[in-house]
Design an enzyme around this catalytic site. Structure first.
Site, PDB file in Angstrom:
ATOM      1  N   ALA A 174       0.584   0.972 -20.433  1.00 29.26           N
ATOM      2  CA  ALA A 174      -0.142  -0.448 -19.336  1.00 29.26           C
ATOM      3  C   ALA A 174      -1.466  -0.696 -19.772  1.00 29.26           C
ATOM      4  O   ALA A 174      -2.362  -1.058 -19.514  1.00 29.26           O
ATOM      5  CB  ALA A 174      -0.137   0.344 -18.061  1.00 29.26           C
ATOM      6  N   GLY A 228       5.471   5.499 -12.039  1.00 28.45           N
ATOM      7  CA  GLY A 228       4.755   6.510 -11.335  1.00 28.45           C
ATOM      8  C   GLY A 228       5.647   8.014 -11.810  1.00 28.45           C
ATOM      9  O   GLY A 228       6.844   8.022 -13.191  1.00 28.45           O
ATOM     10  N   HIS A 251      -4.435  -0.755 -16.421  1.00 22.48           N
ATOM     11  CA  HIS A 251      -3.207  -1.565 -16.404  1.00 22.48           C
ATOM     12  C   HIS A 251      -3.989  -3.229 -17.393  1.00 22.48           C
ATOM     13  O   HIS A 251      -4.669  -4.178 -15.874  1.00 22.48           O
ATOM     14  CB  HIS A 251      -2.627  -2.528 -14.941  1.00 22.48           C
ATOM     15  CG  HIS A 251      -1.863  -0.986 -14.619  1.00 22.48           C
ATOM     16  ND1 HIS A 251      -0.297  -1.506 -14.978  1.00 22.48           N
ATOM     17  CD2 HIS A 251      -2.289  -0.181 -13.952  1.00 22.48           C
ATOM     18  CE1 HIS A 251       0.563  -0.163 -14.217  1.00 22.48           C
ATOM     19  NE2 HIS A 251      -0.713   0.571 -14.014  1.00 22.48           N
ATOM     20  N   GLU A 278      -5.864   1.632  -7.207  1.00 24.81           N
ATOM     21  CA  GLU A 278      -5.030   1.478  -8.331  1.00 24.81           C
ATOM     22  C   GLU A 278      -4.450  -0.204  -8.249  1.00 24.81           C
ATOM     23  O   GLU A 278      -3.338   0.141  -7.805  1.00 24.81           O
ATOM     24  CB  GLU A 278      -3.872   2.379  -9.234  1.00 24.81           C
ATOM     25  CG  GLU A 278      -3.560   2.125 -10.116  1.00 24.81           C
ATOM     26  CD  GLU A 278      -2.754   2.662 -10.829  1.00 24.81           C
ATOM     27  OE1 GLU A 278      -2.471   2.552 -11.987  1.00 24.81           O
ATOM     28  OE2 GLU A 278      -1.778   3.660 -10.774  1.00 24.81           O
ATOM     29  N   ASP A 329       3.747  14.348 -18.865  1.00 20.21           N
ATOM     30  CA  ASP A 329       5.267  14.616 -18.182  1.00 20.21           C
ATOM     31  C   ASP A 329       6.453  14.765 -19.077  1.00 20.21           C
ATOM     32  O   ASP A 329       7.330  15.007 -19.396  1.00 20.21           O
ATOM     33  CB  ASP A 329       5.625  14.157 -17.342  1.00 20.21           C
ATOM     34  CG  ASP A 329       5.715  12.596 -17.479  1.00 20.21           C
ATOM     35  OD1 ASP A 329       5.397  12.069 -18.930  1.00 20.21           O
ATOM     36  OD2 ASP A 329       6.140  11.167 -16.606  1.00 20.21           O
ATOM     37  N   GLY A 330       5.947  14.588 -20.170  1.00 23.19           N
ATOM     38  CA  GLY A 330       6.898  14.246 -21.961  1.00 23.19           C
ATOM     39  C   GLY A 330       7.740  12.888 -22.264  1.00 23.19           C
ATOM     40  O   GLY A 330       7.576  12.632 -23.120  1.00 23.19           O
ATOM     41  N   ASP A 362      -0.063  11.467 -11.768  1.00 24.99           N
ATOM     42  CA  ASP A 362       0.365  10.430 -11.571  1.00 24.99           C
ATOM     43  C   ASP A 362       1.778  10.383 -10.162  1.00 24.99           C
ATOM     44  O   ASP A 362       2.932   9.155 -10.297  1.00 24.99           O
ATOM     45  CB  ASP A 362       1.148   9.235 -12.580  1.00 24.99           C
ATOM     46  CG  ASP A 362       1.161   7.711 -12.451  1.00 24.99           C
ATOM     47  OD1 ASP A 362       0.508   7.304 -11.490  1.00 24.99           O
ATOM     48  OD2 ASP A 362       2.463   7.698 -13.021  1.00 24.99           O
ATOM     49  N   HIS A 399      -4.461   6.278 -16.712  1.00 29.04           N
ATOM     50  CA  HIS A 399      -3.176   6.577 -17.455  1.00 29.04           C
ATOM     51  C   HIS A 399      -3.282   6.443 -19.462  1.00 29.04           C
ATOM     52  O   HIS A 399      -2.893   4.894 -19.779  1.00 29.04           O
ATOM     53  CB  HIS A 399      -1.883   6.485 -17.454  1.00 29.04           C
ATOM     54  CG  HIS A 399      -1.673   5.202 -16.271  1.00 29.04           C
ATOM     55  ND1 HIS A 399      -1.794   4.381 -16.488  1.00 29.04           N
ATOM     56  CD2 HIS A 399      -1.392   4.849 -14.909  1.00 29.04           C
ATOM     57  CE1 HIS A 399      -1.548   2.850 -16.224  1.00 29.04           C
ATOM     58  NE2 HIS A 399      -1.208   3.596 -15.171  1.00 29.04           N
TER      59      HIS A 399
END
Length: 390
Positions: free
Chosen positions: A225, A313, A200, A135, A253-254, A278, A221
């Site tokens: 980003a 993260g 990103h 990444e 993950d909320g 992540d 993700h």
């Protein structure tokens, strides 16, 4: 069927096989020589071998495409076989049977060390290491997130040559900002088998269209980003949500993604959404904070952030991601299983051997309680139980 060293059986109260969205009740899964031999539905308990593993919920083994650390090991700072073994073990307790350890943006060509250790792990057939995720550092300085901006740079031909050579022996996911790279270099990487994800990135919709043409097949993700949807510019998010042909990792993950956006992704990308952890070293570890190239990242109430509030993260397991995508976005458990297994397998070219509980597939499964907590895994036909007897 009598169990032996290379033969065993698993009896699932409910099986979500990675194909059908409906659960299969009272299913007997027979395993031989590391592969699934048969899957039999509606088997009465009286006909189940006495030494079978009895599991409330069975799903295909979860494949984590993005995991930075676990068990107090951060991959960037522990490039060793023992470090990878610790990450595999800690991630397994969270439901992952196979991982792509993730090396994030670092100075210069430090990523080469990650290539070397991951190649060695794969050459030694280390259980659980399916490949490597890089990444950065080939991302956008306009969307660094927690990555150090001074380490970010574009791809060079020398980088491409190194990556192509490594790809001959190692499955590589590479996160890049496509708008920052020469298209010919991306095409060279894609042609060598490297899996290109945009992340990103400040890419426009047109940038993403061109990136798809030269081999970019996914995004890292989703929502985080990257350029967002605006009225006249769909950005990366719009290219993914509106296009439907990019795979998309997502952190459920909320914290990273609002539940409404998670719900949008679930509905828009049934065959392309991939749950990722992540995770950082705090996942299934004892540490509450860590340093990332001079930036202190602290864990508080399940959230990892730098001093300025930037998310650093995630503190998340794959089993928690499955539970969250169900509770936060209303995904059916069969769908959630697919997001954690079958879709990631397709994203990285493992769809013919992993991601399904189907005869002749690799015998890799994740075992969950009725509360969706991981109680064990099976990897390549070898079971490992956590806090639950068979």
């Amino acid at each position: 069927m009598a169990n032996s060293e290379n033969q065993l059986s698993v009896y699932a109260d409910v099986l979500y096989d990675g194909v059908s969205m409906a659960g299969k009740s009272q299913t007997l899964i027979c395993v031989s020589e590391g592969r699934i031999a048969s899957v039999l539905e509606d088997v009465p308990a009286s006909e189940v071998p006495s030494d079978a593993l009895h599991i409330p919920i069975v799903m295909p083994g979860f494949i984590d495409l993005q995991i930075n650390g676990a068990g107090d090991v951060q991959f960037n700072f522990d490039l060793s076989l023992s470090g990878l073994e610790t990450m595999v073990a800690a991630s397994a307790r969270g439901g992952a049977t196979h991982i792509f350890p993730t090396f994030t943006t670092a100075p210069g060509s430090d990523y080469r060390q990650a290539l070397d250790i991951a190649t060695e792990a794969v050459a030694q057939a280390m259980p659980g290491v399916a490949g490597l995720h890089l990444e950065g550092p080939f991302i956008s300085p306009r969307r660094p997130g927690i990555h150090r901006p001074e380490f970010i740079r574009p791809l060079s031909q020398a980088d491409v040559d190194v990556l192509r050579e490594a790809a001959a022996a190692l499955k590589i996911v590479l996160t890049i900002a496509p708008e920052e790279q020469e298209p010919e270099l991306l095409e060279q990487l894609s042609n060598s088998g490297i899996i290109l994800f945009a992340g990103h990135s400040e890419a426009t919709f047109e940038d993403m269209r061109r990136a798809r043409q030269v081999g970019v097949t996914g995004v890292t993700h989703l929502f985080n980003a990257m350029s967002q949807i605006t009225p006249r510019e769909p950005g990366v998010v719009g290219a993914v949500i509106g296009g439907g042909d990019f795979f998309a990792g997502i952190i459920a993950d909320g914290y990273h993604v609002h539940p409404q956006n998670l719900d949008l992704a679930v509905k828009a990308l049934p065959d392309h959404l991939c749950l990722v952890s992540d995770a950082m070293q705090t996942m299934n570890g004892a540490s509450q904070e860590m340093m990332l190239y001079g930036t202190r990242i602290t864990l508080a109430q399940g959230r990892l952030t730098g001093a300025d509030g930037t998310i650093g993260g995630a503190h998340l397991t794959m089993a928690e991601a499955v539970a969250n995508v169900s509770s936060l976005a209303g995904a059916a458990l069969g769908t959630a299983a697919k997001f954690a297994s079958a879709n990631p397998a397709r994203a990285v070219g493992l769809q013919d051997t992993h991601g399904q509980v189907t005869p002749d597939f690799n015998a890799s499964m994740t075992f969950l309680s009725g509360e969706l907590e991981c109680v064990g895994v099976m990897r390549d036909g070898v079971p490992e139980m956590f806090g639950m007897s068979a």
